[in-house]
Design an enzyme around this catalytic site. Structure first.
Site, PDB file in Angstrom:
ATOM      1  N   GLY A 346       6.746 -58.462  74.417  1.00  0.00           N
ATOM      2  CA  GLY A 346       6.906 -59.616  74.504  1.00  0.00           C
ATOM      3  C   GLY A 346       5.812 -59.923  75.412  1.00  0.00           C
ATOM      4  CB  ALA A 347       4.145 -60.340  78.749  1.00  0.00           C
ATOM      5  CG  HIS A 382      10.754 -60.928  83.400  1.00  0.00           C
ATOM      6  ND1 HIS A 382      12.328 -61.386  83.422  1.00  0.00           N
ATOM      7  CD2 HIS A 382      11.027 -60.188  83.701  1.00  0.00           C
ATOM      8  CE1 HIS A 382      12.622 -59.450  83.586  1.00  0.00           C
ATOM      9  NE2 HIS A 382      11.491 -58.903  83.300  1.00  0.00           N
ATOM     10  CD  GLU A 383       6.767 -59.236  81.777  1.00  0.00           C
ATOM     11  OE1 GLU A 383       5.979 -58.405  82.610  1.00  0.00           O
ATOM     12  OE2 GLU A 383       7.843 -59.489  81.565  1.00  0.00           O
TER      13      GLU A 383
END
Length: 920
Positions: A346-347, A382-383
């Protein structure tokens, strides 16, 4: 060169192999002369030409020497380097100077890397990681004497993913620079240094991006590809002048040479190789500056800069929030986020350059649903959080991965290659649950203070799990080490059985496993929280032994002085607000009282969620009968809380999955019961949004309508089809919003069948997919394309995903996750037939694990588990080992549950009909 042969020549030698060779040559020629023998005996064509003889002998001896030397090198490498989990520690990288020259037309690249090393002990070998690279030249230059040494061989071991450079003389202790020239291919499998495509008008063009986590930096450049071996990086890259070049740091210099530019970036602080990143592409961008002066940019596809504004605002807020929470500012001068058209995850939290797949970063108000908007916020938090947990302080080795992913999730191996499989629920979900429990036990203030101290102590370095526990222990004064070891060093988590006997509350802990195969030796230090009849009467204590008890008189006064009435209605809720990572199993009388408290609305939504979730888990593990779960579900029919109803719907799906095998005759009755549970909330929310409604209401509307469509509710399907037809006629119709569109798509798909020549639903969705240029719409279609109740249509969907080239590799996962229950048997046959094709086409990356998980996991019988094991025993690949094991384990857990349900069949049929029709 063998000692025996040297002694035979009568030579005493202690120098290098090269000097030894020349000594032997001269000695042998002189020996022949003294014997008055023709010199051609050593390989000369002319008996009198001594120099020619020496030259010929030299060539022969060097060849012999090289052969023997290679044998010796091979033996050493096999003994010391092959099959090792980690690289040897006699050379440690300090900095990288990396220059990449990609060719976007030929789809390959060349490069040069200069690595400043510290040699910690004399060595004749330098060993580092390399994979699928061609090594052209290599040299090591010592800083102490500026002497350049060339390796006598270049040994590439693709099996162990290492590059070994042997030298004829040991390299001395000290610093030096290893320079390597290399080349490779820009692969299309979304790992390492890879190519992807974008549309420039109607023309497809190439761009490049990187994905190095966990162990794929070695596919781009030779390096010490381990998280503990941090170094600084100075990156330069050649790019066509029309492309934007991005990396971890700001641009330091840019030089243009015709239609190519060389972009050099500033040197980075210390970081691990898996966080290095490069992107070349055509982008628009939006930017903003944080309160601390950090420039934040979001790079979007050309013409879509407005779709990056929501992500930009989230990133700026996240940076400010985490800087304050950790008492430490964002550690880099900039943060770029870039949406690329093809990306495996996703990332990815690359330092200063977070790479997203487009649908994870772009927000389109017309096309993005509430669930997609929420997903974007979660992924962003999150990232960004990783820039503290993971990038600034990095796990020492991949076995401590939960330190990264567990904390990042909370805040919103033998071979390194197998690390890709450790990104699982244990890492993300158990890790974050344990962190949340610890936070609740220590208190917010102490926990926050501890994390700030941890960050300061290990900034720019590496840490193990024990390092975090030590800091938490120091700051809090609590023995966190011993407490948390019981959670992170043994499998699973506990179930706490609760009984009330003579006004004594008794607790007993045991290991909880869904498989039922619990260990009798497991024991945890469990933070127990409970309330007694009211949130005002609360108790917290540590359960450190197998059993514990206390008298209710300990809670005989509420906070306002009212005495407790110890009547038959007095309820007890353990694990308040679900802050603890354990299940709770109540004896029957306590469970009945708690169920009444749910009906009387005396509990928070979170505690209602916890009660339902625990009963489901206990039912799945055959600790409770299905009838208990169904009866409890019945009291939730008037709920409107999103999290609670979302879990209720997930449980409906799980029961149907198992019941289809266990009690097929009752499936229609179960569907009718589940539909009845959702009628109240569906009626309240309807199909149309209401001005000013909450984000959670918009989320819930879409999920409820989707579930009713899957369950076959006639009213929902009819309305969905009417709205779907309106959408097909006018893509801008207000009658089918982004939030309700998925329900309409599934309704259309489940009404399609292979005997209908037009196959309306399937063909209509394909048309939408092909005509839409919005990534959000394409994702939505793919998530529905395999939901048909007709197995033949599901097969067509799978061929579309995999056999054709109509779907990008990264997007196949959306279709796999949507395979219908009716299509699972066909999907398994299809996977067996296509397995070799899939491996050849996609390799052993992350995508392969989705085929296993999404097609294997839905089965519910031991016979099918045996069949799956037998197939993969003959078609094994190491990349799926852990996922296959986990998937088969899920099948056997459900098989065991199905066997239990079969024994209850008659009572379940009667109960379901009673619950369904008595509430009409």
């Amino acid at each position: 060169m063998s000692e025996l042969w040297v002694k035979h020549c009568g030579i005493s030698h202690t120098g290098s192999f090269k000097d030894l060779g020349m000594t032997v040559l001269v000695s042998q020629v002189n020996r022949l002369r003294k014997m008055k023998k023709p010199v051609h005996g050593v390989g000369c064509a002319s008996t009198g030409d001594t120099s020619a003889a020496l030259s010929a002998y030299c060539a022969s001896a060097v060849m012999s020497h090289k052969k023997m030397e290679k044998k010796q090198q091979k033996k050493i490498m096999e003994q010391e380097f092959k099959g090792q989990t980690r690289l040897p520690k006699f050379a440690i990288p300090k900095s990288y100077n990396l220059y990449l020259q990609p060719d976007l037309f030929a789809c390959n690249f060349s490069g040069t890397v200069e690595i400043r090393l510290t040699i910690t002990e004399p060595t004749s070998f330098i060993v580092l990681n390399s994979l699928e690279l061609i090594i052209h030249e290599a040299s090591f230059t010592s800083e102490s004497n500026d002497q350049k040494c060339l390796p006598i061989d270049v040994v590439v071991d693709d099996e162990d993913e290492i590059l070994v450079l042997p030298f004829d003389e040991p390299i001395s202790v000290g610093d030096g620079v290893l320079k390597i020239e290399f080349s490779g291919s820009l692969n299309e499998h979304l790992r390492g240094f890879y190519r992807c495509t974008y549309l420039d008008g109607e023309t497809k063009k190439n761009m490049v991006a990187t994905q190095f986590e966990a162990v794929d930096a070695r596919r781009c450049f030779p390096c010490w590809d381990e998280p503990a071996l941090k170094a600084t990086f100075r990156v330069a890259i050649d790019a066509p002048v029309e492309l934007t070049a991005l990396s971890n740091m700001p641009v330091a210099d840019e030089k243009i040479h015709g239609n190519i530019k060389t972009v050099t970036f500033q040197e980075s602080p210390l970081m691990s190789t898996y966080l290095v990143a490069v992107v070349l592409g055509v982008f628009d961008h939006v930017e903003q500056t944080t309160s601390d002066g950090i420039k934040v940019r979001v790079y979007c596809p050309k013409g879509k800069r407005d779709e990056g504004k929501y992500a930009l605002s989230l990133a700026v807020k996240s940076l400010d929030l985490f800087s304050q929470y950790f008492s430490m500012g964002y550690p880099l001068p900039k943060l770029d986020m870039v949406a690329v058209p093809e990306f495996s995850g996703g990332a990815m939290e690359n330092n200063g350059l977070i790479i997203f797949r487009e649908n994870e970063l772009l927000q389109n108000d017309l096309m993005s649903s509430a669930s997609r908007k929420q997903r974007l916020a979660i992924v962003m938090a999150h990232e960004v959080a990783h820039h503290w947990f993971g990038n600034l302080v990095t796990m020492e080795w991949w076995t401590h991965l939960w330190l990264n992913e567990g904390f990042a999730t909370w805040i919103e191996v033998k071979y390194a290659r197998l690390v890709n499989e450790t990104f699982d629920d244990v890492c993300y979900k158990k890790g974050s649950s344990v962190v949340r429990m610890l936070q609740g036990y220590l208190g917010d203030a102490i926990f926050q203070k501890s994390l700030s101290a941890y960050m300061k102590r290990y900034a720019w370095g590496n840490a193990k799990t024990e390092d975090l526990w030590s800091v938490l222990s120091e700051v809090s004064g609590v023995r966190v080490n011993s407490m948390m070891d019981s959670w992170t060093k043994q499998k699973g988590y506990p179930v706490i059985s609760v009984k009330l006997k003579d006004q004594f509350l008794e607790f007993e802990q045991a290991q909880f496993l869904s498989s039922g195969q619990a260990s009798n030796d497991a024991n945890w230090i469990v933070p127990i929280t409970l309330i007694l009849g009211s949130y005002k009467r609360r108790k917290t204590f540590l359960l450190e032994t197998e059993v514990g008890r206390f008298h209710l008189s300990d809670l005989d006064q509420s906070s306002n002085g009212d005495p407790i009435s110890f009547g038959e209605d007095l309820w007890i809720k353990v694990n308040v607000e679900q802050s603890g990572f354990y299940r709770v199993k109540y004896e029957n009388k306590l469970a009945a009282r708690l169920k009444k408290a749910v009906v009387d609305n005396q509990l928070s939504a979170t505690d209602k969620f916890g009660i339902l979730d625990d009963v489901f888990a206990l039912c799945e593990s055959c600790e409770l009968p299905l009838s208990n779960l169904l009866s409890l579900m019945d009291v939730y029919r008037k709920e409107l809380d999103y999290a609670l109803l979302s879990r209720l719907m997930d449980i409906c799906y799980s029961i149907l999955e198992v019941s289809t095998d266990a009690i097929p005759g009752s499936v229609n009755d179960l569907k009718a019961f589940f539909i009845s549970l959702l009628q109240f909330s569906a009626g309240k929310l309807g199909w149309e949004s209401v001005p000013g409604e909450s984000h959670l209401d918009a989320l819930l509307r879409g999920e409820i309508l989707l579930t009713l469509a899957v369950l076959g509710h006639d009213g929902t399907i009819n309305e969905a089809m009417n709205r779907f037809e309106a959408f097909l006629n006018d893509r801008n119709t207000p009658f089918l919003s982004a939030d309700t569109r998925k329900a309409a798509y599934v309704a259309a798909m489940r009404n399609s069948n292979s005997t209908n020549t037009k196959r309306d639903g399937f063909e209509s969705l394909l048309k939408i997919y092909r005509e839409s240029d919005a990534v959000q719409e394409k994702e939505r279609v793919l998530r529905c394309i395999a939901t048909s109740s007709d197995p033949e249509v599901v097969e067509d969907a799978l061929n579309l995903l995999v056999v054709s080239d109509a779907v990008r590799e990264q997007d196949i996962v959306y279709g796999l996750a949507g395979i219908s229950l009716e299509g699972r048997e066909m999907a398994w046959r299809w996977l067996k037939e296509k397995w070799s094709f899939i491996l050849n086409k996609y390799g052993d990356g992350l995508l392969i694990t989705h085929f296993v998980r999404d097609i294997v996991s839905p089965f519910c019988s031991h016979e099918k588990a045996d069949e799956i094991e037998e197939f993969f025993a003959e078609h094994w690949t190491g990349a799926i080992d852990m996922n296959l094991k986990q998937s088969i384990e899920k099948v056997r857990i459900k098989a065991r549950w199905a066997e239990s349900i079969v024994k209850q069949e008659s009572s379940i049929e009667e109960l379901v009909q009673q619950l369904t029709y008595s509430n009409k």
